[in-house]
Structures are given as structure tokens and as C-alpha cells.
Design a protein around this motif. Structure first.
Motif, PDB file in Angstrom:
ATOM      1  N   TRP A 114      13.512 -16.989   2.338  1.00 53.74           N
ATOM      2  CA  TRP A 114      14.440 -16.904   3.432  1.00 53.74           C
ATOM      3  C   TRP A 114      15.797 -16.034   2.673  1.00 53.74           C
ATOM      4  O   TRP A 114      16.204 -15.330   3.333  1.00 53.74           O
ATOM      5  CB  TRP A 114      15.001 -18.345   3.646  1.00 53.74           C
ATOM      6  N   LYS A 115      16.175 -16.616   1.622  1.00 52.94           N
ATOM      7  CA  LYS A 115      17.478 -16.135   0.875  1.00 52.94           C
ATOM      8  C   LYS A 115      17.124 -14.859   0.404  1.00 52.94           C
ATOM      9  O   LYS A 115      18.137 -13.945  -0.215  1.00 52.94           O
ATOM     10  CB  LYS A 115      17.815 -17.051  -0.020  1.00 52.94           C
ATOM     11  N   HIS A 116      15.949 -14.437   0.189  1.00 57.40           N
ATOM     12  CA  HIS A 116      15.706 -13.018  -0.093  1.00 57.40           C
ATOM     13  C   HIS A 116      15.401 -12.047   1.115  1.00 57.40           C
ATOM     14  O   HIS A 116      15.130 -10.798   0.775  1.00 57.40           O
ATOM     15  CB  HIS A 116      14.292 -12.782  -0.877  1.00 57.40           C
ATOM     16  N   GLY A 117      15.622 -12.234   2.200  1.00 58.36           N
ATOM     17  CA  GLY A 117      15.638 -11.763   3.455  1.00 58.36           C
ATOM     18  C   GLY A 117      14.576 -11.345   3.872  1.00 58.36           C
ATOM     19  O   GLY A 117      14.289 -10.299   4.780  1.00 58.36           O
ATOM     20  N   HIS A 118      13.317 -12.041   3.621  1.00 59.33           N
ATOM     21  CA  HIS A 118      11.989 -11.672   4.082  1.00 59.33           C
ATOM     22  C   HIS A 118      12.116 -11.853   5.505  1.00 59.33           C
ATOM     23  O   HIS A 118      10.900 -10.978   6.041  1.00 59.33           O
ATOM     24  CB  HIS A 118      10.876 -12.297   3.426  1.00 59.33           C
ATOM     25  N   PHE A 119      12.700 -12.634   6.200  1.00 58.59           N
ATOM     26  CA  PHE A 119      12.549 -13.275   7.464  1.00 58.59           C
ATOM     27  C   PHE A 119      13.329 -12.397   8.464  1.00 58.59           C
ATOM     28  O   PHE A 119      13.316 -12.400   9.669  1.00 58.59           O
ATOM     29  CB  PHE A 119      12.818 -14.768   7.678  1.00 58.59           C
ATOM     30  N   ARG A 120      14.111 -11.715   7.923  1.00 59.65           N
ATOM     31  CA  ARG A 120      15.320 -10.901   8.744  1.00 59.65           C
ATOM     32  C   ARG A 120      14.655  -9.914   9.754  1.00 59.65           C
ATOM     33  O   ARG A 120      14.986  -9.887  10.968  1.00 59.65           O
ATOM     34  CB  ARG A 120      16.668 -10.399   7.529  1.00 59.65           C
ATOM     35  N   PRO A 121      13.877  -9.250   9.320  1.00 60.17           N
ATOM     36  CA  PRO A 121      13.255  -8.287  10.271  1.00 60.17           C
ATOM     37  C   PRO A 121      12.457  -8.840  11.455  1.00 60.17           C
ATOM     38  O   PRO A 121      12.863  -8.316  12.654  1.00 60.17           O
ATOM     39  CB  PRO A 121      12.367  -7.357   9.531  1.00 60.17           C
ATOM     40  N   VAL A 122      11.933  -9.880  11.115  1.00 59.28           N
ATOM     41  CA  VAL A 122      11.002 -10.666  12.304  1.00 59.28           C
ATOM     42  C   VAL A 122      12.180 -11.130  13.259  1.00 59.28           C
ATOM     43  O   VAL A 122      11.839 -11.093  14.337  1.00 59.28           O
ATOM     44  CB  VAL A 122      10.275 -11.662  11.669  1.00 59.28           C
TER      45      VAL A 122
END
Length: 230
Positions: free
Chosen positions: A154-162
């Protein structure tokens, strides 16, 4: 005598110092991690619990109606406002419960190979296709918070595009309901669409809040590509 004493001494040293597995002293197990470190690892890996509960509640509520449109077209599951909405979309005719458990009840068995003015299979196809699209849309929001790859952070931004895609889709669906609201209100069928718009708005605001709160993305370690891939 000298050689024999040296061999005995060597064997004694070997017996006193047995071989140990590599990295046994420096390796850290889960039990050796402090509670603060474990909590930080969990917070880094998983989406915030408030976001998870909100998406499950809102998208799960909308998923229920999408499932109805696909597998029980025309069935009333939400009282008077749902009945008015089904009457407006002319979906009630596809639900037949006259034979009890033997009835088709708007399921997939309702589909007939030939469409006529009487059975309106074209209209049924449109309703089921719309329900399937809505079902896929809700699953697209639910799956990242329920099941995701072990290396997603989460804190690496992996969920942001979704989640940015989810907010954009929520806004577009709400805009469609808002555009159709005058016609729905004229027929007295605007109750359920307003509920849908409210649920989409709440979900979008919560997602935006967590996206803003996690805008500082941590950079993870570089990972080498598998040999043979470019």
C-alpha cells in the motif's frame, strides 16, 4: 606419539565445535521482530482498514443489485423503490414465480434462442449484459482489498491506479444517473438511483481521502528481472 596426540586434539576440537547452519546467528524470524516493527510491516503491506470496510460495504451493496440483474432479472429485493425502478426499466415481465421452485424467476434459463415482440429477448439481453458489466465493475473494486499479490504494498503506491480508476468510474456512473434523474423522477422511480448515487459518492470520498493521506509513496528496493526477459 606426536602425530597421535595431534589427531586426538583435532578430533576433540571438532567434537566441541559442531557445524551450524548458515546465517543462524544473524537471521531474524517473525518471533524476533518487535510489535512495533510488525505493525509497521502490516501498515506498509495492507490497505487501511477503514478503506477496506468502506469498499466492502459500498461495493458489496451495489454488487447485490448487479447480481440480481444477471441471475434474477426483474426480482424485487428492496421494497417499493425497487419495484418502481423495475417498473420504469420494464424488467418485471422477465420475473415469473408462478410455479414456485420450478419457475425460471428471471434466471439464465429465461433466455430463449429466438427473440420476438412477445418475449422481448433483446431487452432481456440488454438488462443481463448491463448487470454483468456492473458485476465486473464492483468486483474490480472489491478484489484488490480482498485478494492481492503478496508483494503488493500500500505504501509503495501499488494500489493507487486501481483506486483512481474506481473513483473515475464511480463519478461516470453517478453522472449517468444524474442525467437520467428527471425522467426517473417523472415516473416516481428516482428513489433507488438516488441511493446508488449516495453510495457511490460516499465510497469515492473515502477512497480519495485515503489516496490523499498516502500521497507520499515509499520507493521500494530495485528488483532484478528474470533472466531471458527484457
Amino acid at each position: 606419539m606426536g602425530k597421535a596426540s595431534k589427531q586426538k586434539a583435532g578430533s576433540a576440537v571438532t567434537a566441541k565445535s559442531p557445524t551450524e547452519p548458515l546465517n543462524s546467528k544473524n537471521s531474524k524470524t517473525d518471533d524476533s521482530l518487535s510489535p512495533a516493527v510488525k505493525k509497521e510491516l502490516i501498515a506498509e503491506h495492507l490497505p487501511p482498514i477503514g478503506l477496506v470496510f468502506t469498499v466492502i460495504a459500498c461495493s458489496g451493496f451495489l454488487l447485490m443489485f448487479a447480481f440480481r440483474d444477471v441471475f434474477a432479472t426483474g426480482r424485487n429485493i428492496a421494497g417499493e423503490m425497487d419495484e418502481a425502478y423495475l417498473q420504469f426499466t420494464k424488467s418485471v415481465v422477465f420475473f415469473d414465480n408462478s410455479k414456485g421452485w420450478k419457475s425460471q424467476q428471471g434466471g439464465l434459463s429465461t433466455i430463449q434462442p429466438i427473440t420476438t415482440d412477445a418475449n422481448n429477448m433483446g431487452g432481456l439481453f440488454v438488462r443481463k449484459l448491463g448487470g454483468a458489466a456492473n458485476l465486473a465493475f464492483q468486483f474490480q473494486k472489491l478484489m484488490p482489498v480482498l485478494i492481492h499479490p503478496w508483494d503488493a504494498r500500500w505504501k509503495h503506491g501499488h494500489f493507487r491506479p486501481v483506486f483512481w480508476m474506481a473513483v473515475t468510474a464511480n463519478v461516470l456512473v453517478s453522472a449517468f444517473y444524474a442525467y437520467s434523474l428527471p425522467d426517473l423522477a417523472a415516473a416516481g422511480a428516482d428513489g433507488l438511483p438516488k441511493v446508488f448515487m449516495s453510495v457511490l459518492a460516499i465510497e469515492s470520498m473515502v477512497i480519495l481521502y485515503y489516496l490523499y493521506a498516502s500521497r507520499k509513496v515509499k520507493v521500494g528496493p530495485a528488483v532484478a528481472m528474470t533472466e531471458g526477459k527484457t
